[in-house]
Design a protein around this motif. Structure first.
Motif, PDB file in Angstrom:
ATOM      1  N   UNK A   6      14.389  -5.501  10.261  1.00 40.14           N
ATOM      2  CA  UNK A   6      15.549  -4.600  10.284  1.00 40.14           C
ATOM      3  C   UNK A   6      16.014  -4.403   8.845  1.00 40.14           C
ATOM      4  N   UNK A   7      15.851  -3.186   8.339  1.00 37.37           N
ATOM      5  CA  UNK A   7      16.256  -2.873   6.971  1.00 37.37           C
ATOM      6  C   UNK A   7      17.660  -2.275   6.978  1.00 37.37           C
ATOM      7  N   UNK A   8      18.551  -2.868   6.197  1.00 34.78           N
ATOM      8  CA  UNK A   8      19.908  -2.360   5.990  1.00 34.78           C
ATOM      9  C   UNK A   8      20.005  -1.844   4.558  1.00 34.78           C
ATOM     10  N   UNK A   9      20.829  -0.921   4.208  1.00 30.83           N
ATOM     11  CA  UNK A   9      21.905  -0.356   5.005  1.00 30.83           C
ATOM     12  C   UNK A   9      21.479   0.846   5.846  1.00 30.83           C
ATOM     13  N   UNK A  10      20.199   1.228   5.804  1.00 28.38           N
ATOM     14  CA  UNK A  10      19.756   2.441   6.507  1.00 28.38           C
ATOM     15  C   UNK A  10      19.509   2.238   7.996  1.00 28.38           C
ATOM     16  N   UNK A  15       8.215  -3.056  13.527  1.00 30.56           N
ATOM     17  CA  UNK A  15       7.518  -4.293  13.870  1.00 30.56           C
ATOM     18  C   UNK A  15       6.487  -4.598  12.800  1.00 30.56           C
ATOM     19  N   UNK A  16       6.325  -5.886  12.494  1.00 36.93           N
ATOM     20  CA  UNK A  16       5.383  -6.317  11.467  1.00 36.93           C
ATOM     21  C   UNK A  16       4.695  -7.595  11.919  1.00 36.93           C
ATOM     22  N   UNK A  17       3.600  -7.894  11.289  1.00 33.05           N
ATOM     23  CA  UNK A  17       2.852  -9.111  11.586  1.00 33.05           C
ATOM     24  C   UNK A  17       3.262 -10.216  10.616  1.00 33.05           C
ATOM     25  N   UNK A  18       3.296 -11.450  11.102  1.00 32.62           N
ATOM     26  CA  UNK A  18       3.563 -12.600  10.239  1.00 32.62           C
ATOM     27  C   UNK A  18       2.544 -12.586   9.107  1.00 32.62           C
ATOM     28  N   UNK A  19       3.020 -12.764   7.890  1.00 32.03           N
ATOM     29  CA  UNK A  19       2.152 -12.787   6.720  1.00 32.03           C
ATOM     30  C   UNK A  19       1.942 -11.430   6.071  1.00 32.03           C
ATOM     31  N   UNK A  20       2.390 -10.363   6.720  1.00 30.88           N
ATOM     32  CA  UNK A  20       2.240  -9.023   6.148  1.00 30.88           C
ATOM     33  C   UNK A  20       3.176  -8.888   4.944  1.00 30.88           C
ATOM     34  N   UNK A  49      18.228 -11.552   2.506  1.00 31.24           N
ATOM     35  CA  UNK A  49      18.038 -11.791   3.927  1.00 31.24           C
ATOM     36  C   UNK A  49      19.386 -12.048   4.587  1.00 31.24           C
ATOM     37  N   UNK A  50      19.420 -11.954   5.933  1.00 31.48           N
ATOM     38  CA  UNK A  50      20.690 -12.088   6.657  1.00 31.48           C
ATOM     39  C   UNK A  50      21.359 -13.438   6.453  1.00 31.48           C
ATOM     40  N   UNK A  51      20.576 -14.466   6.106  1.00 31.28           N
ATOM     41  CA  UNK A  51      21.173 -15.788   5.900  1.00 31.28           C
ATOM     42  C   UNK A  51      21.669 -15.991   4.473  1.00 31.28           C
ATOM     43  N   UNK A  52      21.580 -14.925   3.644  1.00 37.06           N
ATOM     44  CA  UNK A  52      22.072 -14.998   2.272  1.00 37.06           C
ATOM     45  C   UNK A  52      21.012 -15.334   1.249  1.00 37.06           C
ATOM     46  N   UNK A  53      19.807 -15.728   1.704  1.00 37.54           N
ATOM     47  CA  UNK A  53      18.728 -15.994   0.758  1.00 37.54           C
ATOM     48  C   UNK A  53      18.352 -14.709   0.040  1.00 37.54           C
ATOM     49  N   UNK A  68      13.206 -11.772  14.635  1.00 41.32           N
ATOM     50  CA  UNK A  68      13.724 -10.648  13.856  1.00 41.32           C
ATOM     51  C   UNK A  68      14.180 -11.141  12.496  1.00 41.32           C
ATOM     52  N   UNK A  69      13.965 -10.311  11.487  1.00 33.59           N
ATOM     53  CA  UNK A  69      14.421 -10.595  10.128  1.00 33.59           C
ATOM     54  C   UNK A  69      15.195  -9.377   9.655  1.00 33.59           C
ATOM     55  N   UNK A  70      16.410  -9.594   9.166  1.00 31.06           N
ATOM     56  CA  UNK A  70      17.210  -8.507   8.611  1.00 31.06           C
ATOM     57  C   UNK A  70      17.150  -8.585   7.098  1.00 31.06           C
ATOM     58  N   UNK A  71      16.818  -7.458   6.481  1.00 30.12           N
ATOM     59  CA  UNK A  71      16.689  -7.373   5.028  1.00 30.12           C
ATOM     60  C   UNK A  71      17.699  -6.363   4.522  1.00 30.12           C
ATOM     61  N   UNK A  72      18.610  -6.814   3.669  1.00 27.67           N
ATOM     62  CA  UNK A  72      19.626  -5.948   3.089  1.00 27.67           C
ATOM     63  C   UNK A  72      19.150  -5.483   1.717  1.00 27.67           C
ATOM     64  N   UNK A  73      18.943  -4.185   1.592  1.00 30.45           N
ATOM     65  CA  UNK A  73      18.526  -3.607   0.325  1.00 30.45           C
ATOM     66  C   UNK A  73      19.763  -3.254  -0.476  1.00 30.45           C
ATOM     67  N   UNK A  74      19.751  -3.598  -1.701  1.00 35.41           N
ATOM     68  CA  UNK A  74      20.824  -3.159  -2.569  1.00 35.41           C
ATOM     69  C   UNK A  74      20.186  -2.673  -3.837  1.00 35.41           C
TER      70      UNK A  74
END
Length: 79
Positions: A6-10, A15-20, A49-53, A68-74
């Motif tokens: 899940x890419x934010x803020x857009x 779906x992606x594969x582990x290791x991609x 990442x959503x956990x602040x990393x 699920x992994x949320x990625x915040x782009x800035x």
């Protein structure tokens, strides 16, 4: 194993594969992540990442063990 990215803020999901590689996932989803050196040292591709990393997308891949992994782009105005 498939992981939903899940890419934010857009609010773009793909779906992606582990290791991609994350840059490949973003490209496939139509999401632009700036790059510079492609080795992680210039920090142009830094995302949060959503956990602040904070990670560098150019040297990171889809992690295992998550549904699920949320990625915040800035954006960095210097790039």
């Amino acid at each position: 194993m498939t992981v939903r990215i899940h890419f934010l803020p857009d609010d773009v999901m793909v779906d992606a594969q582990v290791g991609e590689p994350l840059l490949d996932v973003a490209d496939r989803a139509g999401v632009s992540i700036p790059t510079g050196c492609l080795m992680g040292s210039c920090h142009a591709c830094t995302v949060e990442l959503e956990d602040g990393d904070v990670i560098r997308a150019c040297i990171s891949a889809v992690p295992p063990g998550r549904e699920e992994v949320t990625i915040n782009l800035f954006s960095d105005p210097t790039w």
